[in-house]
Design a protein around this motif. Structure first.
Motif, PDB file in Angstrom:
ATOM      1  N   UNK A 207       0.814  -1.219   0.000  1.00 58.14           N
ATOM      2  CA  UNK A 207       0.000   0.000   0.000  1.00 58.14           C
ATOM      3  C   UNK A 207       0.843   1.263   0.000  1.00 58.14           C
ATOM      4  N   UNK A 208       2.149   1.119   0.166  1.00 55.38           N
ATOM      5  CA  UNK A 208       3.003   2.318   0.315  1.00 55.38           C
ATOM      6  C   UNK A 208       3.921   2.470  -0.894  1.00 55.38           C
TER       7      UNK A 208
ATOM      8  N   UNK B 114       8.205 -10.054   4.372  1.00 55.83           N
ATOM      9  CA  UNK B 114       7.544 -10.823   5.442  1.00 55.83           C
ATOM     10  C   UNK B 114       6.546  -9.949   6.197  1.00 55.83           C
ATOM     11  N   UNK B 115       6.962  -8.721   6.532  1.00 60.34           N
ATOM     12  CA  UNK B 115       6.032  -7.848   7.250  1.00 60.34           C
ATOM     13  C   UNK B 115       4.798  -7.534   6.400  1.00 60.34           C
ATOM     14  N   UNK B 116       5.024  -7.360   5.107  1.00 62.98           N
ATOM     15  CA  UNK B 116       3.876  -7.081   4.240  1.00 62.98           C
ATOM     16  C   UNK B 116       2.937  -8.276   4.202  1.00 62.98           C
ATOM     17  N   UNK B 117       3.533  -9.465   4.056  1.00 65.54           N
ATOM     18  CA  UNK B 117       2.730 -10.689   4.047  1.00 65.54           C
ATOM     19  C   UNK B 117       1.932 -10.829   5.343  1.00 65.54           C
ATOM     20  N   UNK B 118       2.618 -10.639   6.450  1.00 67.36           N
ATOM     21  CA  UNK B 118       1.936 -10.798   7.743  1.00 67.36           C
ATOM     22  C   UNK B 118       0.861  -9.725   7.941  1.00 67.36           C
ATOM     23  N   UNK B 119       1.163  -8.518   7.513  1.00 68.95           N
ATOM     24  CA  UNK B 119       0.169  -7.446   7.639  1.00 68.95           C
ATOM     25  C   UNK B 119      -1.099  -7.816   6.890  1.00 68.95           C
ATOM     26  N   UNK B 120      -0.930  -8.338   5.685  1.00 71.14           N
ATOM     27  CA  UNK B 120      -2.115  -8.689   4.904  1.00 71.14           C
ATOM     28  C   UNK B 120      -2.873  -9.852   5.548  1.00 71.14           C
ATOM     29  N   UNK B 121      -2.135 -10.784   6.111  1.00 79.03           N
ATOM     30  CA  UNK B 121      -2.794 -11.894   6.801  1.00 79.03           C
ATOM     31  C   UNK B 121      -3.643 -11.354   7.950  1.00 79.03           C
ATOM     32  N   UNK B 122      -3.036 -10.478   8.752  1.00 77.05           N
ATOM     33  CA  UNK B 122      -3.749 -10.038   9.951  1.00 77.05           C
ATOM     34  C   UNK B 122      -4.738  -8.900   9.682  1.00 77.05           C
ATOM     35  N   UNK B 123      -4.725  -8.419   8.464  1.00 82.25           N
ATOM     36  CA  UNK B 123      -5.789  -7.491   8.067  1.00 82.25           C
ATOM     37  C   UNK B 123      -6.880  -8.221   7.292  1.00 82.25           C
ATOM     38  N   UNK B 124      -6.686  -9.531   7.138  1.00 79.64           N
ATOM     39  CA  UNK B 124      -7.735 -10.354   6.532  1.00 79.64           C
ATOM     40  C   UNK B 124      -7.866 -10.218   5.026  1.00 79.64           C
TER      41      UNK B 124
ATOM     42  N   UNK C  22       5.637  -1.574  10.233  1.00 81.45           N
ATOM     43  CA  UNK C  22       7.011  -2.071  10.075  1.00 81.45           C
ATOM     44  C   UNK C  22       7.356  -2.166   8.581  1.00 81.45           C
ATOM     45  N   UNK C  23       6.432  -2.666   7.803  1.00 78.55           N
ATOM     46  CA  UNK C  23       6.653  -2.737   6.356  1.00 78.55           C
ATOM     47  C   UNK C  23       6.852  -1.331   5.775  1.00 78.55           C
ATOM     48  N   UNK C  24       6.052  -0.398   6.254  1.00 76.36           N
ATOM     49  CA  UNK C  24       6.140   0.991   5.804  1.00 76.36           C
ATOM     50  C   UNK C  24       7.531   1.561   6.100  1.00 76.36           C
TER      51      UNK C  24
END
Lengths: 1037, 206
Positions: A30-31, B21-31, B134-136
């Motif tokens: 998204x960034x 990894x952070x992006x992947x996990x973020x998407x997982x936990x944002x559904x 974290x991904x940001x």
């Protein structure tokens, strides 16, 4: 499949090695633009919100005038729209709401523009603020009004008819078509097992039934024969006074009452059970006012603020609440600037009290006692207007130059236990219409006397009589000022100061109350005691005095008789709330062995809506079969409303429960069906404001946008349902003139015609204005505007005048037309009553004792007459938040940003005793309920009293997820900033707003009346719920 | 600052891996399962066969029906019902009020111009938002490295370090514990377990 649990030793590098697989997934970040802007640019940049970067002008085609319904003031507003056409689900976006410049409500203090101003000019406005001191781009409207945009584009709007899945309250719904919804409401649902209206409804005229019932009582007809004849149409053949089965179909409604109550419920269904918010909105003040003025038409009292010199404000906060800050705040602050003095009697330092010369922090619920104390001082010091009070009739008043007169000299028959006013016919002096006064020592009919004797206590022809003034004097003299001081918590010196000041301005002083003093168990007496202070001055209809009249253009008569249904039903029977019903006259009096009744009856009040659901719970006097609810929250708004949940959830107690709502509210979530209603910006409506203006005005609510395609106005739903049931009031020949009612606009456009033609008709609209009218609505409403259909709702010659009124959002008289010399132009012009014989002749349904026709000091009591006895030390009261006019305002993130919760105000002395400091987390406990909150320690509340705003505590209305067709709706979350660009309706983005479920419901803390068990306390005379007083303790969490 | 330059260049690939990894996990936990499931289909079988935890998760993702993934997510992280595992930091830090937690997190977000929770309508302390943050930050660090703005890159790295230690590390273990007590098996449980262990190692590596 499960991950290995033995890899505790795996290093970070091992983790990262495996990440190569993710590059193959190519997830979108998204960034992708401008990351870390602040670090890069070193300054706070807020381009996302577009503040100050987007300017866009508009044309007159983008402006429509309508009526606000963010609170019950119903301000007149200007809506600026941006058309969306066929491109989206919504027809237009409302970009801005301001005040209607044609209307006096929104142009204080400058005054409204000329009603003849062409719409092209009014819509665009203009003029330089610097040169003229004002601009014309729109009048004032309050913060709530401006936030109405978010009510309409709320992300949690109900979009389609919903049918529950699983038991009531399960939170699971399926979408259904309107056709299916109507079919199941009318014919029943096989899967939900809910009954249909056709099965439930039956009607029979009262005359037929009661004629046969008289025969039964006389032994001319057997009960069995009566049963056979009426068992299919009466609720109970042993109690025919319950009325027809139609009465078991009830409605709790919030607005559009003339249409819904009179046309649909009463004459369509023939049911007596339509109830509105009055019972939880200080109906006791209405009953108190009606008892204070002969004729019963005067329901509210206001002050002519523009010319008043002294205002004694009892328990209302006009700068924030009452009938709207939009016009009241500038009027009052300008009056103060002019030199008007104001004393505010309120246990907390409200915004109005802040501006007052005197703040009187009274003990809640003792306003009436203070008014009686002031009355005592006035009488003892003869500061009342004796000349006014001794005028017994209209001729005497006119001779004195008084617009009104009083019953102070009228005699009351003390020998009759009902204590009615003595009639000339009782003494053989005249007829029953004539009261009696003493003039020159002789009894004479009141309308034949020039001056009556004020103080009378004597016997005439064996009848003990007293004058109304004598009874009032006895009441006020029953206690010394010191005793009143103890009761009210107001020092004797201050009582005297208030009384002296109140009586130092001739007719230009006003005692003013609204709901505050009325929403107590002694609310009727409080209201009456305050009114009687104005009686002592005789200030009615005087410039600067008490404003009395309802000045409006006729809406429902004139060109069209809108409220008479040809062949309509004549509803009859005892309402389930027992409003306007005498227990003694009912068949239940005998069945239940006289006093006490099983539940309260309200012989003197026309509204006790808080008793509807508790009565359904108790099946008293009869069970309810179907309940329709719209625009009222039976849980958060009702006293101890949590007690209603079990009843709403129980299909045995309410077999069919339908809610018509804009979101799934607390009440709606227990319904069998929810129908999507239109918000006030999408539909027609009418709520002329109360008689608080010296001018004539009638506003019109009309659609200015359409957001939810599937939503239907409540009126349209019931037009459809009644058609399917072949009931009168809708469809062909629904109106007296033979015209049809197929859509809500058929009704409301005729209403506009009535307004347009009242007195001197408004001019015809010219071609240019008519073109603008049509173009504006095409842009705003798109496919929902059919000009040919609208035209057919009225006669061709009426159309140009209808358009003239619609273009201006109503009809408004010019500001200069409010006065005639020293008087108000629109007057009450009648008799003011010290004595209320209607209440004096009514009995309490538990004790069988008569009420008092004169206001008295009465402590807070349960319905059974027992003193409200809680050992908890603090009195808790509540008030309307300045940013939330109603519970439904919680849908606006703008408003939630202003204050996210309802802290409990507490005096530092009380806080210190409890070891509390400002902001501490607390528990507030009454004898019936407890909640969590935070404390606001402030000198702005009387020691021993705590309080908060009541508008919080949601657990629905978008605050919790619901499941629709298997998908979770989610819930409104915290944070976010409302986007400046309203390009995305149904989005709720905001930064500072808290969630919708913050705070607590003050109504939940109200103690349950021990004599009722499923309702809180209320006023037995006025019928209002006593929502402003309960005992609590507060402890630190 | 030659040494800095060298170290940053060496870590570029590490940074990219962390970022993914952070992006992947973020998407997982944002559904965001529709996108994840779709993207997982494009993972070559040869990569999917790897014996890493992540590969197992991807296989899991490919095989579990989308409806089942969504149901798990809704029941565990959305609906406040019997299976609710609050995905919010404040819930696991009872010593602070929700307001305090939010204020502290907001400080980090404002410091770096991170508006994602606002745009997503999520709470600032939602696990998905913290992971996305974290991904940001790592995206930003990579950006600065590419621009050879090493001071800014170091500044962003400092924010990562502080955010990890002051926030994520403080509560993900408790979150994982509650998750494992609530659900016996399933993608969300495994993803939570993986996320928890990754963060612990990532902190070590910072």
């Amino acid at each position: 499949m499960s991950l290995r649990q033995t890899d505790k030793k795996i290093s970070r590098r091992s983790f990262l090695k495996g990440a190569g697989i993710l590059s193959a997934m190519a997830l979108a970040s998204p960034f992708f633009t401008s990351p870390l802007r602040q670090l890069k640019e070193g300054v706070w940049v807020d381009k996302d919100h577009g503040i100050g970067t987007s300017f866009e002008d508009y044309t007159a085609q983008d402006v429509l005038f309508t009526t606000c319904e963010q609170c019950n003031t119903h301000c007149t507003i200007k809506a600026l729209i941006k058309p969306q056409g066929q491109s989206g689900a919504y027809t237009s976006i409302v970009r801005k709401i301001a005040g209607n410049p044609y209307s006096p409500l929104n142009m204080v203090p400058y005054g409204q523009i000329d009603y003849r101003t062409k719409i092209q000019e009014a819509a665009l406005g203009g003029g330089s603020v610097a040169v003229l001191g004002r601009g014309f781009r729109g009048g004032r409207t309050c913060l709530k009004g401006q936030a109405g945009i978010q009510t309409t584009y709320d992300a949690f709007r109900v979009r389609t008819p919903l049918k529950r899945v699983g038991p009531r309250g399960s939170g699971e719904w399926e979408t259904i078509s309107w056709e299916q919804a109507y079919d199941e409401i009318v014919n029943g649902s096989p899967d939900l097992k809910t009954p249909g209206l056709k099965e439930l409804w039956a009607f029979v005229p009262e005359e037929d039934v009661m004629a046969d019932w008289e025969k039964v009582k006389a032994g001319d007809l057997t009960q069995e024969a009566f049963d056979r004849k009426y068992k299919d149409v009466l609720i109970d053949t042993k109690h025919p006074d319950f009325g027809p089965k139609a009465n078991q179909i009830a409605c709790l409604g919030g607005d559009r009452r003339d249409f819904m109550r009179t046309r649909i419920w009463e004459q369509g269904f023939g049911s007596v059970n339509f109830d509105d918010h009055g019972g939880i909105c200080g109906v006791s003040s209405v009953i108190g006012n009606q008892g204070s003025f002969e004729g019963g038409e005067k329901r509210r009292t206001y002050a002519d603020i523009d010319h008043c010199e002294y205002m004694l404000v009892f328990g209302t906060n006009p700068l924030v609440a009452n009938k709207g800050p939009t016009w009241l705040t500038p009027k009052i602050t300008n009056a103060i600037e002019r030199g008007m003095k104001m004393a505010v009697i309120d246990s907390r330092l409200s915004k109005s009290a802040e501006k007052a010369e005197t703040w009187v922090p009274i003990i809640p619920g003792t306003d009436g006692a203070l008014a009686l104390a002031i009355g005592r001082w006035i009488i003892e010091n003869k500061r009342y207007d004796q000349r006014y009070l001794t005028n017994p009739n209209v001729q005497a008043a006119e001779a004195d130059g008084e617009p009104t007169w009083s019953d102070a000299t009228h005699l009351v028959n003390m020998s009759d236990e009902r204590r009615p006013k003595l009639r000339a016919s009782d003494l053989g002096l005249g007829d029953e219409e004539q009261f009696v006064v003493i003039e020159n020592g002789k009894a004479v009919p009141h309308d034949q006397a020039e001056k009556g004797t004020l103080e009378v206590d004597t016997t005439i022809d064996g009848i003990r009589v007293k004058s109304a003034f004598t009874l009032y004097k006895e009441a006020v003299m029953a206690r010394r000022l010191e005793e009143y001081a103890d009761i009210t918590g107001v020092d004797v010196d201050l009582i005297v100061t208030l009384a002296r000041e109140f009586t130092s301005h001739g007719k230009k002083a006003v005692a003013w109350a609204y709901r505050g003093p009325a929403m107590h168990t002694n609310g009727y007496y409080n209201t009456r005691a305050i009114n009687l202070l104005n009686h002592l001055l005789g200030n009615y209809d005087w410039k600067g005095g008490s404003l009395s009249s309802g000045a409006k253009f006729h809406m429902f008569e004139g060109r069209y008789d809108l409220l008479t249904v040809p062949n309509g039903h004549q509803p009859w029977g005892i309402p389930i709330t027992r409003k306007k019903s005498n227990y003694e006259e009912s068949t239940l009096f005998e069945r239940d062995g006289g006093y006490p009744a099983l539940r309260p009856w309200f012989p003197t009040s026309g509204n006790s809506s808080h008793e509807l659901i508790p009565s359904a719970d108790a099946a008293y006097p009869y069970p309810l079969k179907a309940l329709f609810i719209y625009r009222i929250n039976p849980i958060l708004s009702m006293p101890a409303g949590y007690k209603n949940i079990d009843t709403l959830k129980d299909p045995k107690k309410i077999p069919l429960l339908v809610s018509l709502d804009v979101t799934i509210s607390e009440g709606a979530q227990y319904a069998d069906y929810i129908f999507p209603d239109l918000t006030y910006l999408e539909r027609w409506g009418q709520e002329t404001i109360y008689p608080n203006q010296p001018l004539k005005l009638s506003s019109v609510m009309q659609p200015v946008t359409r957001v939810v395609p599937e939503a239907r106005a409540v009126e349209d739903v019931f037009i459809d349902l009644l058609k399917k049931m072949n009931l009168p009031g809708v469809g062909k020949r629904a109106f007296v003139d033979g015209s049809s009612l197929d859509r809500a606009e058929d009704f409301y456009l005729k209403m506009v015609a009535n307004i347009a033609y009242d007195e001197t008709p408004v001019p015809d609209v010219d071609a240019e204005e008519e073109d603008l009218f049509i173009e504006a609505r095409k842009r705003a409403l798109d496919r929902y505007f059919d000009v040919e259909r609208w035209k057919k709702a009225v006669k061709p010659e009426e159309w140009p005048k209808v358009v003239y009124v619609l273009n201006r959002g109503g009809r408004f008289e010019a500001a200069t037309e409010g006065y005639e010399k020293d008087y108000l132009k629109y007057r009450f012009g009648g008799q003011t009553n010290f004595y209320d014989e209607n209440v004096a002749g009514a009995k309490h349904s538990f004790s069988g004792e008569y009420f008092s026709g004169i206001p008295i000091v009465e402590p807070i009591k349960q319905y059974d007459g027992e003193l409200y006895d809680s050992r908890l030390p603090l009195i808790m009261t509540n008030w309307k938040a300045r940013h939330l006019g109603t519970h439904r305002n919680i849908a606006s993130p703008w408003l939630r940003e202003i204050r996210s919760t309802n802290p409990v105000w507490m005096n530092p002395k009380d806080a210190e005793r409890r070891g509390l400091k400002n902001g501490d987390a607390i528990e507030i406990r009454s004898d019936s309920y407890k909640v969590k909150g935070v404390v606001a320690v402030t000198e702005g509340i009387r020691p021993g009293v705590v309080g908060c705003s009541y508008n919080f505590g949601h657990f629905a209305y978008g605050s919790k997820p619901q499941q629709i067709d298997g998908n979770w709706t989610g819930a409104a979350k915290r944070y976010g900033h409302t986007s400046f660009e309203f390009s995305k309706p149904f989005q709720e983005t905001r930064l500072y707003a808290d969630r919708r479920d913050t705070g607590f419901s003050a109504n939940d803390l109200l103690d349950i009346d021990a004599s009722l068990e499923n309702n809180a306390m209320f006023d037995p005379i006025g019928g209002a719920a006593a929502q402003l007083y309960t005992r609590v303790e507060v402890t630190k969490r | 600052m030659i040494t800095c330059l060298y170290e940053h260049e060496e870590n570029r690939s590490v940074l990219q891996a962390r970022n993914d990894i952070y992006l992947f996990l973020a998407k997982v936990f944002l559904g965001e399962f529709s996108e994840l499931a779709h993207a997982a289909q494009s993972v070559p079988i040869v990569l999917e066969g790897g014996d890493t935890d992540l590969a197992l998760l991807i296989r899991h993702l490919k095989k579990t029906p989308l409806k089942e993934l969504k149901l798990q997510y809704d029941n565990l992280l959305v609906v406040p019902g019997p299976y609710f595992v609050p995905p919010f930091e404040h819930y696991y830090r009872p010593a602070m009020t929700a307001e305090e937690v939010e204020q502290r997190i907001r400080h980090h977000y404002c410091e770096s111009g991170y508006h994602f929770p606002v745009e997503r309508l999520e709470r600032h302390d939602h696990i998905g938002c913290e992971l996305a943050f974290m991904h940001f930050l790592i995206t930003g660090e990579l950006h600065f490295l590419r621009q050879k703005q090493y001071a800014q890159a170091e500044q962003v790295r400092g924010i990562q370090r502080r955010f990890l230690s002051e926030h994520l590390l403080q509560w993900v273990a408790l979150f994982e514990k509650r998750m494992s007590q609530t659900i016996v098996r399933g993608f969300m449980r495994d993803a939570t377990s993986y996320m928890c262990r990754f963060i612990e190692r990532d902190v070590d590596g910072m």
